[in-house]
Design an enzyme around this catalytic site. Sequence first.
Site, PDB file in Angstrom:
ATOM      1  CE1 TYR A 141      -3.175   2.922   0.487  1.00  0.00           C
ATOM      2  CE2 TYR A 141      -2.701   2.911   2.836  1.00  0.00           C
ATOM      3  CZ  TYR A 141      -3.318   3.483   1.747  1.00  0.00           C
ATOM      4  OH  TYR A 141      -4.085   4.610   1.909  1.00  0.00           O
ATOM      5  CG  ASP A 182      -3.903   2.272  -3.272  1.00  0.00           C
ATOM      6  OD1 ASP A 182      -3.393   2.915  -4.210  1.00  0.00           O
ATOM      7  OD2 ASP A 182      -4.711   2.768  -2.464  1.00  0.00           O
ATOM      8  CG  HIS A 301      -9.199   1.694  -3.905  1.00  0.00           C
ATOM      9  ND1 HIS A 301      -8.014   1.941  -4.563  1.00  0.00           N
ATOM     10  CD2 HIS A 301      -9.289   2.642  -2.936  1.00  0.00           C
ATOM     11  CE1 HIS A 301      -7.408   2.984  -4.007  1.00  0.00           C
ATOM     12  NE2 HIS A 301      -8.159   3.430  -3.018  1.00  0.00           N
TER      13      HIS A 301
END
Length: 563
Positions: A141, A182, A301
């Site tokens: 992330y 991400d 998302h």
Amino acid sequence: MKIVTWNINGIRTFKTGIKKILDSFDADIICVQETKVTRDLLDENTAIVDGYNSYFSFSRGRGGYSGVATYCKDSATPFLAEEGLTGLLITHEEAVGCYGDQLEFSSEELLALDNEGRAVITQHHFTGADGPQKLTVINVYCPRADPDKPERKQYKLQFYKLLQSRAEAILRSGSHLIVLGDVNTSHRPIDHCDPDDVDNFEDNPGRKWLDHFLSATSENCDTEDEFGDISQKSAPGGKFVDSFRHFHPKRSDAFTCWSTMTGARQTNYGTRIDYIFSNRFLVENVFSGVDIMPEVEGSDHCPVWAQLSCTLLPSTKFPPLCTRHMPEFTGRQQKLSRFFIKVSEKPNLSKGSKQSLPGSQEPGEIIENLNPLVQANNMIKKRPADKEAETNAHKAKKSKLTKTESKPKGNILAFFKPKQTPLYPPSPELNTDPGSETSGCLTNAKLTDDTDCNSTQTKSSDVPTDTCVSMVTKTKNLDKKDKETAPVEICSKGSCSSFWKEVLHGPPQPPLCKSHNEPCVLRTVKKAGPNLGRQFFVCARPQGHASNPQARCNFFAWVDKGK
Ligand code: ZN
């Protein structure tokens, strides 16, 4: 073998039944980001899912923030697992290793880069054409750079560098590698809803890093106009391939992240910032398909999946990082192990005792995590703006909770209390420290060079660029309510006559927007500055591209308090 990545925006996305959701992917490895769960709050339902083994990284600094987790089917149990990118978090001997060159980072920087719970690495085995192969999976992330915080830009780029260094070191060791998660940067204009609105799109340091990290040329790309531009040819090129683009080199509007606050998902006004990267050999020879899953809701998302034409060989024991070895869950682990797998006798007790881990959440946050209703109220405001820059989140959350609880519901007198309660719920953040970067405020600036979907906002030129807003709806109802039921007699003390003048006048009537001729929504400037607290009207439609007639038009009007 199927692998999935998904920024879930809080583990509560799984509260409806984590096993059901994991099973629905029919995947061997499911990597999630933004669990927002800290070590002390990890509960058994989340950690121990029947049929899976899981590996977590937690933020050490703040509660309710960041965090990633990798769930592996028991048939895909990894041989090694490790938290973080630096190697500094390891408390056991069996780690993935291969740390690469860390000389350009100070030890403080390395600690800081691994302090927010942003990476979990698992290493798996499969049988390839040339015999046994290793496949390492980095679930990551990456930080989002808050435009208002230059130090976070630096942090983000350092994180990228560290990720690349580690990834290339693992690749050099002979393992295949998947880096997924991400990444918080859209790579090319095709990955962004409105690249023309971003100043110097190509110059964004995150994009430049992606150019270095990703392979610049491929047989696919050579034939694509999209990739035929000069910057692409001059890019040196890296070791990894964006597997989605490999399979869908020209697909546009393939976004994975949308701003919740502006309703941008309805118009698909988003960015593609969630990726599955892999070394070229694997993408070209073992990957059989990759796609996004925009139909899956529950987060801002959507998930992304990749199918590989190989079968993982499970380890016969869970690596030390596995949640099944956590002291509070070992009872369950031992029970299961008797049925399934021979496990080394001693669960690793040195890892993860509550006392040794900082980052305990405040009572308010615990309540928030335990009470989905309160949370649901907060979610809408909390999410959109600034999932990353929440340094004042503790303070903000406290006040959110208090106000949510005290929000007037049946009692009209409570509603009209002049001081404690804002006239227009639901804007709990309005009264928090105006200088704080409360989550939930929208940056009403032009699309910034940081492509996180949350930074996108209205781009009409007549909207003040320094505003930060919170949505207020139902102005009509409030108006009606106060006219019909306002108990004038409570004002007998006379001290609040000016207040009542304002209230009896009612909230301002929403004007009609110019393009759609529809009632506008009332918003309030929340960002510190000369306009703090001022109200204005904008088109009520969801945010979208300027060329989309269905999306929000650029109507804007201040509410003039003087009248
Ligand atoms: Zn409109």
